[in-house]
Design a protein around this motif. Structure first.
Motif, PDB file in Angstrom:
ATOM      1  N   LEU A 230      -3.292   2.730  14.680  1.00 42.04           N
ATOM      2  CA  LEU A 230      -2.119   2.794  13.812  1.00 42.04           C
ATOM      3  C   LEU A 230      -2.516   3.509  12.529  1.00 42.04           C
ATOM      4  O   LEU A 230      -3.312   2.986  11.738  1.00 42.04           O
ATOM      5  CB  LEU A 230      -1.597   1.387  13.513  1.00 42.04           C
ATOM      6  N   PRO A 231      -2.007   4.708  12.287  1.00 40.34           N
ATOM      7  CA  PRO A 231      -2.509   5.541  11.182  1.00 40.34           C
ATOM      8  C   PRO A 231      -1.875   5.195   9.836  1.00 40.34           C
ATOM      9  O   PRO A 231      -1.146   5.987   9.238  1.00 40.34           O
ATOM     10  CB  PRO A 231      -2.119   6.952  11.632  1.00 40.34           C
ATOM     11  N   LEU A 232      -2.157   3.993   9.334  1.00 40.52           N
ATOM     12  CA  LEU A 232      -1.677   3.632   8.008  1.00 40.52           C
ATOM     13  C   LEU A 232      -2.452   4.407   6.947  1.00 40.52           C
ATOM     14  O   LEU A 232      -3.644   4.655   7.092  1.00 40.52           O
ATOM     15  CB  LEU A 232      -1.843   2.134   7.779  1.00 40.52           C
ATOM     16  N   ARG A 233      -1.771   4.754   5.870  1.00 45.35           N
ATOM     17  CA  ARG A 233      -2.420   5.491   4.782  1.00 45.35           C
ATOM     18  C   ARG A 233      -3.574   4.644   4.227  1.00 45.35           C
ATOM     19  O   ARG A 233      -3.413   3.452   3.967  1.00 45.35           O
ATOM     20  CB  ARG A 233      -1.401   5.786   3.679  1.00 45.35           C
ATOM     21  N   ASP A 234      -4.742   5.281   4.040  1.00 45.54           N
ATOM     22  CA  ASP A 234      -5.910   4.474   3.654  1.00 45.54           C
ATOM     23  C   ASP A 234      -6.023   4.273   2.147  1.00 45.54           C
ATOM     24  O   ASP A 234      -6.847   3.491   1.685  1.00 45.54           O
ATOM     25  CB  ASP A 234      -7.203   5.056   4.217  1.00 45.54           C
ATOM     26  N   PHE A 235      -5.213   4.962   1.344  1.00 38.97           N
ATOM     27  CA  PHE A 235      -5.216   4.826  -0.113  1.00 38.97           C
ATOM     28  C   PHE A 235      -6.610   5.055  -0.699  1.00 38.97           C
ATOM     29  O   PHE A 235      -6.949   4.527  -1.758  1.00 38.97           O
ATOM     30  CB  PHE A 235      -4.669   3.461  -0.548  1.00 38.97           C
ATOM     31  N   GLY A 236      -7.429   5.843   0.015  1.00 35.45           N
ATOM     32  CA  GLY A 236      -8.753   6.181  -0.494  1.00 35.45           C
ATOM     33  C   GLY A 236      -9.771   5.074  -0.373  1.00 35.45           C
ATOM     34  O   GLY A 236     -10.865   5.182  -0.919  1.00 35.45           O
ATOM     35  N   LEU A 237      -9.425   4.013   0.354  1.00 37.64           N
ATOM     36  CA  LEU A 237     -10.327   2.870   0.453  1.00 37.64           C
ATOM     37  C   LEU A 237     -10.648   2.529   1.903  1.00 37.64           C
ATOM     38  O   LEU A 237     -10.825   1.363   2.264  1.00 37.64           O
ATOM     39  CB  LEU A 237      -9.700   1.644  -0.224  1.00 37.64           C
ATOM     40  N   ALA A 238     -10.750   3.543   2.748  1.00 40.44           N
ATOM     41  CA  ALA A 238     -10.966   3.297   4.181  1.00 40.44           C
ATOM     42  C   ALA A 238     -12.221   2.490   4.444  1.00 40.44           C
ATOM     43  O   ALA A 238     -12.270   1.671   5.352  1.00 40.44           O
ATOM     44  CB  ALA A 238     -11.029   4.634   4.930  1.00 40.44           C
ATOM     45  N   GLY A 239     -13.271   2.694   3.666  1.00 39.30           N
ATOM     46  CA  GLY A 239     -14.517   1.980   3.907  1.00 39.30           C
ATOM     47  C   GLY A 239     -14.637   0.672   3.158  1.00 39.30           C
ATOM     48  O   GLY A 239     -15.651  -0.015   3.271  1.00 39.30           O
ATOM     49  N   VAL A 240     -13.614   0.319   2.371  1.00 42.52           N
ATOM     50  CA  VAL A 240     -13.680  -0.869   1.524  1.00 42.52           C
ATOM     51  C   VAL A 240     -12.761  -1.976   2.020  1.00 42.52           C
ATOM     52  O   VAL A 240     -13.109  -3.158   1.987  1.00 42.52           O
ATOM     53  CB  VAL A 240     -13.327  -0.502   0.064  1.00 42.52           C
ATOM     54  N   ARG A 241     -11.576  -1.618   2.490  1.00 37.77           N
ATOM     55  CA  ARG A 241     -10.602  -2.618   2.891  1.00 37.77           C
ATOM     56  C   ARG A 241     -11.061  -3.401   4.115  1.00 37.77           C
ATOM     57  O   ARG A 241     -11.789  -2.884   4.961  1.00 37.77           O
ATOM     58  CB  ARG A 241      -9.263  -1.937   3.204  1.00 37.77           C
ATOM     59  N   SER A 242     -10.613  -4.630   4.204  1.00 38.63           N
ATOM     60  CA  SER A 242     -10.883  -5.434   5.397  1.00 38.63           C
ATOM     61  C   SER A 242     -10.124  -4.834   6.573  1.00 38.63           C
ATOM     62  O   SER A 242      -9.187  -4.053   6.402  1.00 38.63           O
ATOM     63  CB  SER A 242     -10.444  -6.876   5.168  1.00 38.63           C
ATOM     64  N   SER A 243     -10.521  -5.198   7.781  1.00 35.91           N
ATOM     65  CA  SER A 243      -9.855  -4.687   8.974  1.00 35.91           C
ATOM     66  C   SER A 243      -9.166  -5.829   9.704  1.00 35.91           C
ATOM     67  O   SER A 243      -9.497  -7.003   9.529  1.00 35.91           O
ATOM     68  CB  SER A 243     -10.852  -3.985   9.893  1.00 35.91           C
ATOM     69  N   ALA A 244      -8.176  -5.485  10.536  1.00 30.33           N
ATOM     70  CA  ALA A 244      -7.420  -6.487  11.283  1.00 30.33           C
ATOM     71  C   ALA A 244      -6.855  -5.839  12.539  1.00 30.33           C
ATOM     72  O   ALA A 244      -6.766  -4.608  12.638  1.00 30.33           O
ATOM     73  CB  ALA A 244      -6.297  -7.069  10.430  1.00 30.33           C
ATOM     74  N   ASP A 245      -6.483  -6.681  13.500  1.00 26.61           N
ATOM     75  CA  ASP A 245      -5.825  -6.198  14.707  1.00 26.61           C
ATOM     76  C   ASP A 245      -4.328  -6.075  14.451  1.00 26.61           C
ATOM     77  O   ASP A 245      -3.682  -7.035  14.025  1.00 26.61           O
ATOM     78  CB  ASP A 245      -6.065  -7.168  15.861  1.00 26.61           C
ATOM     79  N   PHE A 246      -3.789  -4.897  14.723  1.00 27.37           N
ATOM     80  CA  PHE A 246      -2.353  -4.653  14.573  1.00 27.37           C
ATOM     81  C   PHE A 246      -1.687  -4.699  15.945  1.00 27.37           C
ATOM     82  O   PHE A 246      -2.361  -4.771  16.977  1.00 27.37           O
ATOM     83  CB  PHE A 246      -2.118  -3.302  13.900  1.00 27.37           C
ATOM     84  N   GLU A 247      -0.371  -4.640  15.936  1.00 27.27           N
ATOM     85  CA  GLU A 247       0.373  -4.702  17.193  1.00 27.27           C
ATOM     86  C   GLU A 247      -0.040  -3.549  18.110  1.00 27.27           C
ATOM     87  O   GLU A 247      -0.283  -2.430  17.663  1.00 27.27           O
ATOM     88  CB  GLU A 247       1.886  -4.677  16.937  1.00 27.27           C
ATOM     89  N   ALA A 248      -0.128  -3.854  19.411  1.00 26.16           N
ATOM     90  CA  ALA A 248      -0.594  -2.869  20.380  1.00 26.16           C
ATOM     91  C   ALA A 248       0.424  -1.768  20.615  1.00 26.16           C
ATOM     92  O   ALA A 248       0.056  -0.624  20.922  1.00 26.16           O
ATOM     93  CB  ALA A 248      -0.933  -3.557  21.700  1.00 26.16           C
ATOM     94  N   ASP A 249       1.697  -2.086  20.461  1.00 27.01           N
ATOM     95  CA  ASP A 249       2.759  -1.115  20.759  1.00 27.01           C
ATOM     96  C   ASP A 249       3.734  -1.073  19.589  1.00 27.01           C
ATOM     97  O   ASP A 249       4.795  -1.694  19.630  1.00 27.01           O
ATOM     98  CB  ASP A 249       3.475  -1.531  22.051  1.00 27.01           C
ATOM     99  N   PRO A 250       3.381  -0.363  18.509  1.00 24.71           N
ATOM    100  CA  PRO A 250       4.243  -0.350  17.324  1.00 24.71           C
ATOM    101  C   PRO A 250       5.642   0.178  17.640  1.00 24.71           C
ATOM    102  O   PRO A 250       5.808   1.098  18.448  1.00 24.71           O
ATOM    103  CB  PRO A 250       3.503   0.601  16.371  1.00 24.71           C
ATOM    104  N   GLN A 251       6.630  -0.415  16.992  1.00 23.50           N
ATOM    105  CA  GLN A 251       8.019   0.017  17.161  1.00 23.50           C
ATOM    106  C   GLN A 251       8.332   1.033  16.065  1.00 23.50           C
ATOM    107  O   GLN A 251       8.465   0.671  14.894  1.00 23.50           O
ATOM    108  CB  GLN A 251       8.952  -1.193  17.096  1.00 23.50           C
ATOM    109  N   ILE A 252       8.425   2.288  16.466  1.00 21.99           N
ATOM    110  CA  ILE A 252       8.578   3.406  15.531  1.00 21.99           C
ATOM    111  C   ILE A 252       9.980   3.992  15.661  1.00 21.99           C
ATOM    112  O   ILE A 252      10.494   4.159  16.769  1.00 21.99           O
ATOM    113  CB  ILE A 252       7.526   4.507  15.824  1.00 21.99           C
ATOM    114  N   ALA A 253      10.578   4.303  14.526  1.00 20.72           N
ATOM    115  CA  ALA A 253      11.886   4.946  14.517  1.00 20.72           C
ATOM    116  C   ALA A 253      11.849   6.143  13.580  1.00 20.72           C
ATOM    117  O   ALA A 253      11.057   6.184  12.626  1.00 20.72           O
ATOM    118  CB  ALA A 253      12.976   3.968  14.082  1.00 20.72           C
ATOM    119  N   ALA A 254      12.694   7.120  13.869  1.00 18.60           N
ATOM    120  CA  ALA A 254      12.792   8.325  13.053  1.00 18.60           C
ATOM    121  C   ALA A 254      14.184   8.410  12.451  1.00 18.60           C
ATOM    122  O   ALA A 254      15.185   8.174  13.142  1.00 18.60           O
ATOM    123  CB  ALA A 254      12.512   9.568  13.896  1.00 18.60           C
ATOM    124  N   LEU A 255      14.247   8.754  11.171  1.00 15.87           N
ATOM    125  CA  LEU A 255      15.516   8.919  10.458  1.00 15.87           C
ATOM    126  C   LEU A 255      15.781  10.412  10.288  1.00 15.87           C
ATOM    127  O   LEU A 255      14.946  11.129   9.724  1.00 15.87           O
ATOM    128  CB  LEU A 255      15.444   8.234   9.102  1.00 15.87           C
TER     129      LEU A 255
END
Length: 343
Positions: A230-255
């Motif tokens: 899941l490509p969430l913006r890392d805000f420049g802290l990719a190596g600092v933030r804790s990690s977690a398991d996200f949903e396997a099948d994200p529900q994405i919509a386009a406007l």
């Protein structure tokens, strides 16, 4: 896009106080501007200013000092952010028993930063749906935390689709392999942006812990997806933030909007905010992706992306944990002080 603040409770819609022109008193102006300024905005830049014209009229301006020159050079994200604020302002006007007549970009040649004039005209009392949406303004959040694997019921997503349609936009659920391609595209765009020193510097400015009333605070970043899918913006802290398991099948919509200019960006922002408030009514969380759109060259603005027009925002919906609000500038910071009415 980022979050919300505290909205004063409006008078009872049937009371004489509520039927006053919305900008006739300091309290009324404060309620209107607080509601508008609780809208989401890219990196929580809050790129808006307000000017009271008279008891019935308010102007919405783009605060061009808050334009993200690297991420958003055309002002598309700024326009969407201000469109979200415009929708909240319209909704706040409805709480007074008036209709909000909007003139978008009334004088683009002489005043390109004047995005809209909102004029209150006599109207019916707000209906139950309008009151419920207004009540959701302080509860809407951008949620970058893991969602569970529950799917949105069909009737709930249909309500979000209707919300977008009511504002002249189209919301489409992206499924299966197409959703995976979209997520891969977001990830590629995010990596491209993150590789640019100018982008990292701009991002660092708006995630600086010393910012107290705007920008994205660390508590709103959310954890880093453990598997990177899941490509969430890392805000420049990719190596600092804790990690977690996200949903396997994200529900994405386009406007989508039909066009891709300043009027369309305002329309997209109003549609997006109506969708987000409708989602909040249903207890649905949301976060936004704009990285591929941030990289779209200006020369492609007039290209037709497909039968639905142009994608203006990509959103992830689901059921997630409660998240805290992010800071907000005060009314006095976003309202022309000369125009505050005296009673």
């Amino acid at each position: 896009m980022t979050d919300t603040g505290v909205i004063p409770v409006p008078p009872d819609p049937g009371s004489p106080a509520a039927r006053k022109l919305p900008f006739a008193t300091p309290g009324g102006v404060s309620r209107m501007v607080n509601a508008a300024a609780a809208a989401p905005s890219v990196h929580n830049t809050q790129p808006w200013r307000f000017r009271r014209v008279d008891d019935a009229t308010m102007e919405l301006y783009a605060d061009l000092d808050r334009l993200l020159a690297v991420t958003d050079p055309m002002g598309r994200g700024l326009g969407i952010s201000c469109g979200a604020a415009l929708f909240n302002l319209r909704l706040a006007v409805r709480m007074t028993g008036h209709d909000a007549r909007v003139t978008a970009l009334p004088d683009p040649a002489a005043h390109p930063d004047l995005l809209a004039t909102v004029h209150a005209t006599p109207g019916d009392l707000p209906d139950q749906d309008e009151r419920l949406m207004y009540d959701m303004i302080p509860h809407r959040r951008t949620n970058r935390f893991p969602f569970d694997d529950r799917r949105l019921p069909g009737d709930v997503f249909a309500d979000l689709v209707r919300a977008a349609h009511a504002e002249g936009a189209t919301l489409v659920l992206v499924r299966g392999r197409t959703a995976r391609r979209v997520l891969d595209m977001i990830g590629t765009a995010d990596a491209t942006l993150a590789a640019a020193e100018s982008y990292r510097a701009e991002l660092a400015c708006w995630t600086d812990p010393s910012r107290r009333f705007d920008g994205v605070p660390e508590h709103a970043f959310g954890p880093r997806p453990r598997d990177g899918r899941l490509p969430l913006r890392d805000f420049g802290l990719a190596g600092v933030r804790s990690s977690a398991d996200f949903e396997a099948d994200p529900q994405i919509a386009a406007l989508f909007t039909r066009g891709d200019g300043p009027l369309d960006w305002l329309r997209a922002g109003q549609a997006l905010q109506r969708v987000l408030l409708a989602a909040t009514v249903h207890g649905v969380a949301a976060s936004m992706f704009s990285q591929p759109l941030d990289l779209r060259p200006a020369r492609h603005r007039d290209d037709q992306a497909g039968p639905l027009g142009h994608v203006q925002m990509l959103a992830r919906f689901g059921y997630g944990p409660p998240v805290p609000r992010v800071p907000r500038r005060s009314v006095l910071e976003v309202l022309d002080p000369v125009e505050v009415p005296h009673v």
